[in-house]
Design an enzyme around this catalytic site. Structure first.
Site, PDB file in Angstrom:
ATOM      1  N   LYS A  76       0.842  -1.204   0.000  1.00 29.01           N
ATOM      2  CA  LYS A  76       0.000   0.000   0.000  1.00 29.01           C
ATOM      3  C   LYS A  76       0.878   1.256   0.000  1.00 29.01           C
ATOM      4  O   LYS A  76       0.668   2.174  -0.782  1.00 29.01           O
ATOM      5  CB  LYS A  76      -0.879  -0.045   1.256  1.00 29.01           C
ATOM      6  CG  LYS A  76      -1.609   1.222   1.603  1.00 29.01           C
ATOM      7  CD  LYS A  76      -2.432   0.995   2.870  1.00 29.01           C
ATOM      8  CE  LYS A  76      -3.188   2.242   3.274  1.00 29.01           C
ATOM      9  NZ  LYS A  76      -2.389   3.149   4.116  1.00 29.01           N
TER      10      LYS A  76
ATOM     11  N   GLU B   1      -1.314 -10.854  -3.389  1.00 34.05           N
ATOM     12  CA  GLU B   1      -2.020 -10.857  -4.678  1.00 34.05           C
ATOM     13  C   GLU B   1      -2.490  -9.440  -4.969  1.00 34.05           C
ATOM     14  O   GLU B   1      -3.179  -8.830  -4.143  1.00 34.05           O
ATOM     15  CB  GLU B   1      -3.223 -11.807  -4.638  1.00 34.05           C
ATOM     16  CG  GLU B   1      -3.977 -11.833  -5.969  1.00 34.05           C
ATOM     17  CD  GLU B   1      -5.230 -12.718  -5.936  1.00 34.05           C
ATOM     18  OE1 GLU B   1      -5.084 -13.949  -6.023  1.00 34.05           O
ATOM     19  OE2 GLU B   1      -6.340 -12.169  -5.823  1.00 34.05           O
TER      20      GLU B   1
ATOM     21  N   ARG C 131      -7.640  -6.665   1.518  1.00 31.70           N
ATOM     22  CA  ARG C 131      -8.307  -7.678   2.328  1.00 31.70           C
ATOM     23  C   ARG C 131      -7.327  -8.782   2.755  1.00 31.70           C
ATOM     24  O   ARG C 131      -6.397  -9.141   2.028  1.00 31.70           O
ATOM     25  CB  ARG C 131      -9.542  -8.259   1.634  1.00 31.70           C
ATOM     26  CG  ARG C 131      -9.285  -9.249   0.517  1.00 31.70           C
ATOM     27  CD  ARG C 131      -9.606 -10.674   0.986  1.00 31.70           C
ATOM     28  NE  ARG C 131      -9.435 -11.654  -0.077  1.00 31.70           N
ATOM     29  CZ  ARG C 131      -8.262 -12.148  -0.404  1.00 31.70           C
ATOM     30  NH1 ARG C 131      -7.159 -11.757   0.214  1.00 31.70           N
ATOM     31  NH2 ARG C 131      -8.171 -13.063  -1.351  1.00 31.70           N
TER      32      ARG C 131
ATOM     33  N   ALA D  21     -16.729  -6.144 -12.618  1.00 40.08           N
ATOM     34  CA  ALA D  21     -16.358  -7.308 -11.785  1.00 40.08           C
ATOM     35  C   ALA D  21     -17.206  -7.363 -10.506  1.00 40.08           C
ATOM     36  O   ALA D  21     -17.612  -8.440 -10.084  1.00 40.08           O
ATOM     37  CB  ALA D  21     -14.875  -7.253 -11.439  1.00 40.08           C
TER      38      ALA D  21
ATOM     39  N   LEU E  91       2.662   1.805  -3.352  1.00 34.74           N
ATOM     40  CA  LEU E  91       1.759   2.306  -4.393  1.00 34.74           C
ATOM     41  C   LEU E  91       1.370   3.761  -4.127  1.00 34.74           C
ATOM     42  O   LEU E  91       1.263   4.560  -5.062  1.00 34.74           O
ATOM     43  CB  LEU E  91       0.522   1.403  -4.490  1.00 34.74           C
ATOM     44  CG  LEU E  91       0.812  -0.002  -5.026  1.00 34.74           C
ATOM     45  CD1 LEU E  91      -0.369  -0.929  -4.813  1.00 34.74           C
ATOM     46  CD2 LEU E  91       1.170   0.052  -6.515  1.00 34.74           C
TER      47      LEU E  91
ATOM     48  N   ARG F 277      -6.284  -4.503  -4.055  1.00 34.13           N
ATOM     49  CA  ARG F 277      -6.922  -4.192  -5.340  1.00 34.13           C
ATOM     50  C   ARG F 277      -6.665  -2.724  -5.648  1.00 34.13           C
ATOM     51  O   ARG F 277      -6.917  -1.862  -4.797  1.00 34.13           O
ATOM     52  CB  ARG F 277      -8.417  -4.472  -5.245  1.00 34.13           C
ATOM     53  CG  ARG F 277      -9.132  -4.340  -6.559  1.00 34.13           C
ATOM     54  CD  ARG F 277     -10.553  -4.848  -6.471  1.00 34.13           C
ATOM     55  NE  ARG F 277     -10.627  -6.295  -6.350  1.00 34.13           N
ATOM     56  CZ  ARG F 277     -11.647  -6.948  -5.786  1.00 34.13           C
ATOM     57  NH1 ARG F 277     -12.668  -6.289  -5.276  1.00 34.13           N
ATOM     58  NH2 ARG F 277     -11.639  -8.267  -5.721  1.00 34.13           N
TER      59      ARG F 277
HETATM   60  P1  GTP Z   1      -8.534 -18.465  -7.115  1.00 36.07           P
HETATM   61  O1  GTP Z   1      -8.349 -19.837  -6.614  1.00 36.07           O
HETATM   62  O2  GTP Z   1      -9.976 -18.034  -7.241  1.00 36.07           O
HETATM   63  O3  GTP Z   1      -7.728 -17.466  -6.345  1.00 36.07           O
HETATM   64  O4  GTP Z   1      -8.037 -18.489  -8.634  1.00 36.07           O
HETATM   65  P2  GTP Z   1      -6.589 -18.375  -9.259  1.00 36.07           P
HETATM   66  O5  GTP Z   1      -5.531 -18.678  -8.271  1.00 36.07           O
HETATM   67  O6  GTP Z   1      -6.584 -19.120 -10.562  1.00 36.07           O
HETATM   68  O7  GTP Z   1      -6.480 -16.837  -9.549  1.00 36.07           O
HETATM   69  P3  GTP Z   1      -7.167 -15.874 -10.575  1.00 36.07           P
HETATM   70  O8  GTP Z   1      -6.080 -14.920 -10.913  1.00 36.07           O
HETATM   71  O9  GTP Z   1      -7.881 -16.528 -11.707  1.00 36.07           O
HETATM   72  O10 GTP Z   1      -8.319 -15.158  -9.681  1.00 36.07           O
HETATM   73  C1  GTP Z   1      -8.063 -14.607  -8.453  1.00 36.07           C
HETATM   74  C2  GTP Z   1      -9.144 -13.639  -8.039  1.00 36.07           C
HETATM   75  O11 GTP Z   1      -9.521 -12.760  -9.127  1.00 36.07           O
HETATM   76  C3  GTP Z   1     -10.465 -14.229  -7.612  1.00 36.07           C
HETATM   77  O12 GTP Z   1     -10.410 -14.634  -6.275  1.00 36.07           O
HETATM   78  C4  GTP Z   1     -11.417 -13.040  -7.820  1.00 36.07           C
HETATM   79  O13 GTP Z   1     -11.280 -12.062  -6.786  1.00 36.07           O
HETATM   80  C5  GTP Z   1     -10.883 -12.429  -9.082  1.00 36.07           C
HETATM   81  N1  GTP Z   1     -11.559 -13.022 -10.265  1.00 36.07           N
HETATM   82  C6  GTP Z   1     -11.041 -13.955 -11.099  1.00 36.07           C
HETATM   83  N2  GTP Z   1     -11.935 -14.281 -12.063  1.00 36.07           N
HETATM   84  C7  GTP Z   1     -13.040 -13.536 -11.852  1.00 36.07           C
HETATM   85  C8  GTP Z   1     -14.324 -13.421 -12.516  1.00 36.07           C
HETATM   86  O14 GTP Z   1     -14.622 -14.090 -13.493  1.00 36.07           O
HETATM   87  N3  GTP Z   1     -15.217 -12.535 -11.984  1.00 36.07           N
HETATM   88  C9  GTP Z   1     -14.932 -11.765 -10.894  1.00 36.07           C
HETATM   89  N4  GTP Z   1     -15.868 -10.921 -10.459  1.00 36.07           N
HETATM   90  N5  GTP Z   1     -13.739 -11.855 -10.234  1.00 36.07           N
HETATM   91  C10 GTP Z   1     -12.818 -12.729 -10.697  1.00 36.07           C
HETATM   92 MG    MG Z   2      -8.206 -16.052  -4.798  1.00 30.27          MG
END
Ligand code: GTP
Ligand code: MG
Length: 222
Positions: free
Chosen positions: A38, A159, A63, A171, A41, A97
């Site tokens: 934080k 992340e 979070r 989103a 950035l 985020r």
């Molecule tokens: P997770 O097991 O969900 O953390 O997936 P991952 O390790 O493959 O990571 P990815 O980068 O795909 O997604 C991580 C996070 O991005 C999710 O926990 C959401 O907060 C967000 N996210 C990913 N895909 C979507 C989507 O289709 N819609 C929305 N609203 N958020 C998303």
């Molecule tokens: Mg996640």
């Protein structure tokens, strides 16, 4: 800058094998990692303001993954819930985020952060260059940031999701609708959401062009 915390209270029925005290210390270390990112950035954003009279960051949200969600994710992965297993297998306990004003701000901020000496990039998912099938767009980074403790230094994963206001709008609503729909959404609804995502892409691109035209005009007049 707005600060959102969705940290859930510690659930006493959570079965953590191993040392509870260590788990709580771990939570504190992840909290420290969020603070570090934080601050980095904010410093970049303030420099941009001073140098170019432009704030790339609209606002940030933070979070710490709730203990219950940590437990669920570990169970899904079929892993025993120990502090060590959590540390090794989950990279999204600390989440930041970053909501940017314009499309080009996203890569700019990401590149400036990642090139800092103490930051290690672990993974980059560019869902802007390649959006998800449902239309989701964002730049996702997993970075390691060092946290200096009294007796050791820990490299902590964070992340980071970077997106524009428009992408964030989409989103948030998509997440809300998915949750509301309880089961799978119909093909028709999915198509409409995808259409919205495409409209938002055009909107981001047009706003970027307008911004550039105005700032060039602005420079010409000075
Ligand atoms: P997770 O097991 O969900 O953390 O997936 P991952 O390790 O493959 O990571 P990815 O980068 O795909 O997604 C991580 C996070 O991005 C999710 O926990 C959401 O907060 C967000 N996210 C990913 N895909 C979507 C989507 O289709 N819609 C929305 N609203 N958020 C998303
Ligand atoms: Mg996640």
């Amino acid at each position: 800058m707005q600060i959102n915390s969705t940290e859930a209270p510690f659930s006493e029925d959570l079965d953590i094998n191993g040392n509870l005290k260590e788990f709580l210390l771990q939570q504190q270390i992840y909290r420290a990692a969020i603070k570090e990112i934080k601050t980095k950035l904010e410093i970049l954003d303030e420099e941009f303001q001073a140098r170019y009279d432009h704030n790339p960051i609209h606002h940030m949200e933070y979070r710490l993954k709730a203990p219950q969600s940590i437990a669920e994710k570990m169970q899904k992965k079929g892993l025993e819930i120990t502090p060590e297993n959590i540390r090794k297998n989950l990279t999204d306990i600390a989440g930041v985020r970053v909501i940017c004003n314009y499309l080009n701000d996203i890569n700019h901020i990401a590149n400036l952060l990642v090139r800092q000496d103490d930051i290690t990039l672990v993974r980059k998912n560019d869902y802007i260059a390649e959006p998800k099938k449902n239309g989701y767009r964002s730049l996702h980074l997993i970075v390691l940031v060092p946290i200096f403790l009294a007796e050791r230094t820990e490299s902590v994963p964070v992340e980071i999701q970077i997106r524009t206001i428009a992408m964030d709008f989409w989103a948030s609503l998509e997440h809300h609708l998915k949750y509301k729909a309880h089961s799978d959404m119909s093909e028709g609804l999915r198509e409409r959401l995808k259409y919205c995502a495409e409209s938002i892409t055009r909107l981001d691109e047009e706003m970027q062009m307008i911004y550039e035209e105005i700032t060039i005009d602005d420079c010409d007049q000075k």
